[in-house]
Design a protein around this motif. Structure first.
Motif, PDB file in Angstrom:
ATOM      1  N   SER A 157       9.719  -9.689  -2.345  1.00  0.00           N
ATOM      2  CA  SER A 157       9.009  -9.042  -1.126  1.00  0.00           C
ATOM      3  C   SER A 157       8.160 -10.143  -0.532  1.00  0.00           C
ATOM      4  O   SER A 157       7.705  -9.960   0.576  1.00  0.00           O
ATOM      5  CB  SER A 157       8.146  -7.875  -1.740  1.00  0.00           C
TER       6      SER A 157
ATOM      7  N   ASN B 185      -2.124  -6.207   3.252  1.00  0.00           N
ATOM      8  CA  ASN B 185      -0.639  -6.258   2.735  1.00  0.00           C
ATOM      9  C   ASN B 185       0.069  -5.463   3.617  1.00  0.00           C
ATOM     10  O   ASN B 185       1.046  -5.822   3.959  1.00  0.00           O
ATOM     11  CB  ASN B 185      -0.845  -5.049   1.543  1.00  0.00           C
TER      12      ASN B 185
ATOM     13  N   ASP C  96       2.207   1.770   7.039  1.00  0.00           N
ATOM     14  CA  ASP C  96       2.956   0.773   7.684  1.00  0.00           C
ATOM     15  C   ASP C  96       4.526   1.206   7.727  1.00  0.00           C
ATOM     16  O   ASP C  96       4.970   2.039   7.273  1.00  0.00           O
ATOM     17  CB  ASP C  96       3.023  -0.462   7.223  1.00  0.00           C
TER      18      ASP C  96
ATOM     19  N   GLN D  12       4.505  -8.283  -8.598  1.00  0.00           N
ATOM     20  CA  GLN D  12       4.987  -8.514  -7.132  1.00  0.00           C
ATOM     21  C   GLN D  12       6.213  -8.111  -7.080  1.00  0.00           C
ATOM     22  O   GLN D  12       7.257  -8.559  -8.053  1.00  0.00           O
ATOM     23  CB  GLN D  12       4.816  -9.837  -6.571  1.00  0.00           C
ATOM     24  N   VAL D  13       6.716  -7.341  -6.056  1.00  0.00           N
ATOM     25  CA  VAL D  13       8.076  -6.896  -6.145  1.00  0.00           C
ATOM     26  C   VAL D  13       8.943  -7.957  -5.633  1.00  0.00           C
ATOM     27  O   VAL D  13       8.609  -8.742  -4.934  1.00  0.00           O
ATOM     28  CB  VAL D  13       8.287  -5.566  -4.925  1.00  0.00           C
TER      29      VAL D  13
ATOM     30  N   LYS E  87       1.137  -7.854   6.029  1.00  0.00           N
ATOM     31  CA  LYS E  87       1.986  -8.959   5.358  1.00  0.00           C
ATOM     32  C   LYS E  87       3.643  -8.441   5.113  1.00  0.00           C
ATOM     33  O   LYS E  87       4.303  -9.294   5.098  1.00  0.00           O
ATOM     34  CB  LYS E  87       1.213  -9.296   4.093  1.00  0.00           C
TER      35      LYS E  87
ATOM     36  N   THR F   1      -1.103 -13.060  -4.842  1.00  0.00           N
ATOM     37  CA  THR F   1      -1.367 -13.321  -6.317  1.00  0.00           C
ATOM     38  C   THR F   1      -1.123 -12.256  -7.038  1.00  0.00           C
ATOM     39  O   THR F   1      -1.018 -12.282  -8.291  1.00  0.00           O
ATOM     40  CB  THR F   1      -2.738 -13.441  -6.443  1.00  0.00           C
TER      41      THR F   1
ATOM     42  N   LEU G  45      -4.030  -5.098  -5.328  1.00  0.00           N
ATOM     43  CA  LEU G  45      -3.916  -3.812  -5.476  1.00  0.00           C
ATOM     44  C   LEU G  45      -4.534  -3.532  -6.817  1.00  0.00           C
ATOM     45  O   LEU G  45      -5.293  -2.310  -6.663  1.00  0.00           O
ATOM     46  CB  LEU G  45      -2.456  -3.329  -5.680  1.00  0.00           C
TER      47      LEU G  45
HETATM   48  P1  ADP Z   1      -0.024  -9.417  -3.411  1.00  0.00           P
HETATM   49  O1  ADP Z   1      -0.208  -8.632  -2.008  1.00  0.00           O
HETATM   50  O2  ADP Z   1      -1.040 -10.622  -3.440  1.00  0.00           O
HETATM   51  O3  ADP Z   1       1.053  -9.843  -3.862  1.00  0.00           O
HETATM   52  P2  ADP Z   1      -0.725  -6.949  -4.346  1.00  0.00           P
HETATM   53  O4  ADP Z   1      -1.427  -6.580  -5.691  1.00  0.00           O
HETATM   54  O5  ADP Z   1      -1.698  -6.576  -2.966  1.00  0.00           O
HETATM   55  O6  ADP Z   1      -0.376  -8.299  -4.549  1.00  0.00           O
HETATM   56  O7  ADP Z   1       0.435  -6.149  -4.192  1.00  0.00           O
HETATM   57  C1  ADP Z   1       1.338  -6.328  -5.107  1.00  0.00           C
HETATM   58  C2  ADP Z   1       2.847  -6.026  -4.622  1.00  0.00           C
HETATM   59  O8  ADP Z   1       3.034  -4.828  -4.157  1.00  0.00           O
HETATM   60  C3  ADP Z   1       3.163  -7.128  -3.272  1.00  0.00           C
HETATM   61  O9  ADP Z   1       3.415  -8.422  -4.072  1.00  0.00           O
HETATM   62  C4  ADP Z   1       4.408  -6.411  -2.810  1.00  0.00           C
HETATM   63  O10 ADP Z   1       5.589  -6.537  -3.439  1.00  0.00           O
HETATM   64  C5  ADP Z   1       4.183  -4.661  -2.828  1.00  0.00           C
HETATM   65  N1  ADP Z   1       3.132  -4.363  -1.958  1.00  0.00           N
HETATM   66  C6  ADP Z   1       1.963  -4.222  -1.572  1.00  0.00           C
HETATM   67  N2  ADP Z   1       1.748  -3.740  -0.425  1.00  0.00           N
HETATM   68  C7  ADP Z   1       2.832  -3.420   0.136  1.00  0.00           C
HETATM   69  C8  ADP Z   1       3.024  -2.822   1.433  1.00  0.00           C
HETATM   70  N3  ADP Z   1       2.518  -2.422   2.464  1.00  0.00           N
HETATM   71  N4  ADP Z   1       4.376  -2.846   1.845  1.00  0.00           N
HETATM   72  C9  ADP Z   1       5.491  -3.238   0.881  1.00  0.00           C
HETATM   73  N5  ADP Z   1       5.245  -3.691  -0.239  1.00  0.00           N
HETATM   74  C10 ADP Z   1       3.839  -3.959  -0.633  1.00  0.00           C
END
Ligand code: ADP
Length: 454
Positions: A407, A357, A384, A403-404, A360, A415, A419
């Motif tokens: 983002s 993440n 990060d 998902q935000v 990403k 997906t 998290l």
């Molecule tokens: P995915 O990464 O598959 O979208 P996650 O459950 O891992 O799903 O994360 C959910 C959401 O949280 C992400 O879509 C993103 O919007 C936000 N997010 C997760 N990790 C980070 C990060 N390190 N920095 C910013 N936003 C994050």
């Protein structure tokens, strides 16, 4: 001792039945003179006549003396000594009526100058006129003058006294009846109150019991719903995996150079099919993982895990993913000894997820992982310098599929299951996963783990 205090107020002889009446009458006179209350006058007079009757019959009579005693000590009593004409037999004296003793304060046998006398006394109330030597002299003179009345007079007055006593008894009985009535009423009131209270209590109890039953039912429903959700997810993803894998395989075959050549457009479309199917497989696999973790079907394999080994592996495998030129992946060396009781595979999965993440969602700067031993627990932080997450979304990102917004643009696909899955695994390992983040400055995910497992 002052003889004007101890000298008898009145003396008389008791020899025959008629004397009994006289003694009774004079006894009452003396009692009145020293200030005894009406009831006490009758009591002492009655006691005197009872004892006098016994004495006349048993020993032929007595010499009687009335005195005021205890005056100097401040606790005056009217004392009557009856000295028997002949000594009592070996059995001593015992009043014929046992109730006599209750009429006076004391009634006993006392040796006086070689003779055993019967002595009775009754307390003179404090509010009576003070018995000074002068007052006692007056009383003696007064009593010496008054002549005893006839037997008939005494009988008449005794009758009056009897009627008064009966009246007194009746009025006391009436009073008692009223009191009893009141007591019964109070009892009834208390009983009614008690009944009402216990009824209310019972009602409240019933309410609480019903509430609990409802609560139990609701939580059972909730549990059943959550279980069937997990079962559904697991089944569906399992059923989807085979056909999706087949689609990917067929697409690869079509694009294979050994097959019939495709036109440029066909090759592009087959490529699209393949990449879509690959995304779909990733989603199906994530769903299956999460469903497994939620249904409790993942049993951690507890072993001694060395964090330096785990960190080393992640450093190696994720280097391939850190392809952005402006982003550094820094995996710090954990402080040694860096061991804990955990499941290496699950722990690696959680950390890979967080690092993935980070890479990403970070355009520039670095993604860093470090471990510290704090208060007997391991704290592993993946931070990060990416876009960060708004505070009101810190919990929402741990919800399934969330998902935000915005983002993921340019950050590759996801997906929204990573998290929630990572948090599930952290809990299975006896720890927790939380986030701190400031939009524009970056995020830090903290995995907190016990050293000795769950
Ligand atoms: P995915 O990464 O598959 O979208 P996650 O459950 O891992 O799903 O994360 C959910 C959401 O949280 C992400 O879509 C993103 O919007 C936000 N997010 C997760 N990790 C980070 C990060 N390190 N920095 C910013 N936003 C994050």
């Amino acid at each position: 001792m002052n003889s004007s205090l101890t000298a008898p107020l009145l003396q008389m002889t008791l020899r025959a039945e008629p004397d009994i009446f006289v003694l009774r009458q004079r006894g009452r006179e003396v009692a009145t003179a020293v200030g005894l209350e009406y009831q006490d006058q009758i009591r002492i007079a009655t006691a005197l006549s009872e004892v006098a009757r016994d004495l006349v019959r048993a020993v032929g009579g007595a010499d009687v003396a009335f005195r005021a005693a205890g005056v100097e000590e401040g606790s005056p009593v009217l004392r009557v000594d009856l000295a028997p004409l002949r000594p009592f037999g070996p059995a001593g004296y015992e009043p014929t009526s046992g109730a006599v003793a209750r009429l006076v304060d004391t009634l006993d046998l006392t040796p006086v100058g070689g003779v055993t006398v019967i002595r009775m006394s009754r307390r003179i109330p404090a509010h009576a006129e003070a018995l000074t030597p002068q007052r006692l002299a007056e009383l003696r003179a007064q009593l010496a003058q008054s002549a005893p009345a006839s037997v008939l007079d005494e009988l008449t007055s005794q009758n009056e006294q009897l009627i008064a006593a009966l009246d007194e008894v009746r009025s006391q009985r009436d009073e008692l009846a009223v009191l009893n009535e009141e007591l019964q009423e109070t009892n009834r009131g208390v009983l009614a109150l008690y009944n009402q209270l216990s009824e209310e209590l019972e009602e409240t109890n019933r309410g609480v019991v019903a509430l609990y039953a409802e609560l139990d039912e609701k939580s059972a429903q909730l549990k059943a719903a959550s279980e069937s959700k997990s079962r559904f997810l697991a089944n569906v993803s399992h059923e989807l995996r085979a056909p999706v894998t087949a689609v990917i395989g067929l697409a690869r075959l079509l694009a294979d150079s050994a097959s019939d050549p495709l036109t440029g457009e066909q090759a592009r479309q087959v490529g699209l099919i393949r990449s879509s199917a690959t995304d779909l497989l990733a989603l199906v696999n994530d769903l299956l993982d999460l469903a497994k973790a939620e249904s409790g079907r993942i049993e951690p394999d507890w072993t001694e895990v060395d964090l330096r080994v785990v960190f080393g592996q992640l450093r190696g495998t994720l280097r391939a993913l850190a392809t952005r030129p402006g982003v550094d992946l820094v995996v710090e060396e954990p402080p040694s000894p860096a061991t804990l009781r955990s499941d290496e595979t699950l722990l690696t999965r959680v950390l890979r997820n967080l690092l993935h993440n980070g890479l990403k969602f970070t355009e520039a700067g670095e993604v860093r992982m470090r471990a510290d031993l704090v208060d007997g627990r391991w704290r592993i932080v993946v931070s990060d310098t990416g876009a960060g997450i708004a505070p009101d979304l810190h919990e929402r990102i741990f919800e399934e599929f969330y998902q935000v917004p915005g983002s993921t643009s340019g950050a590759g696909t996801g997906t929204g299951l990573g998290l929630p899955y990572a948090r599930r695994l952290a809990m299975l390992l006896g720890g927790s996963l939380s986030v701190t983040s400031e939009p524009g400055r970056g995020s830090a995910f903290t995995l907190d783990l016990p050293v000795d497992g769950a």
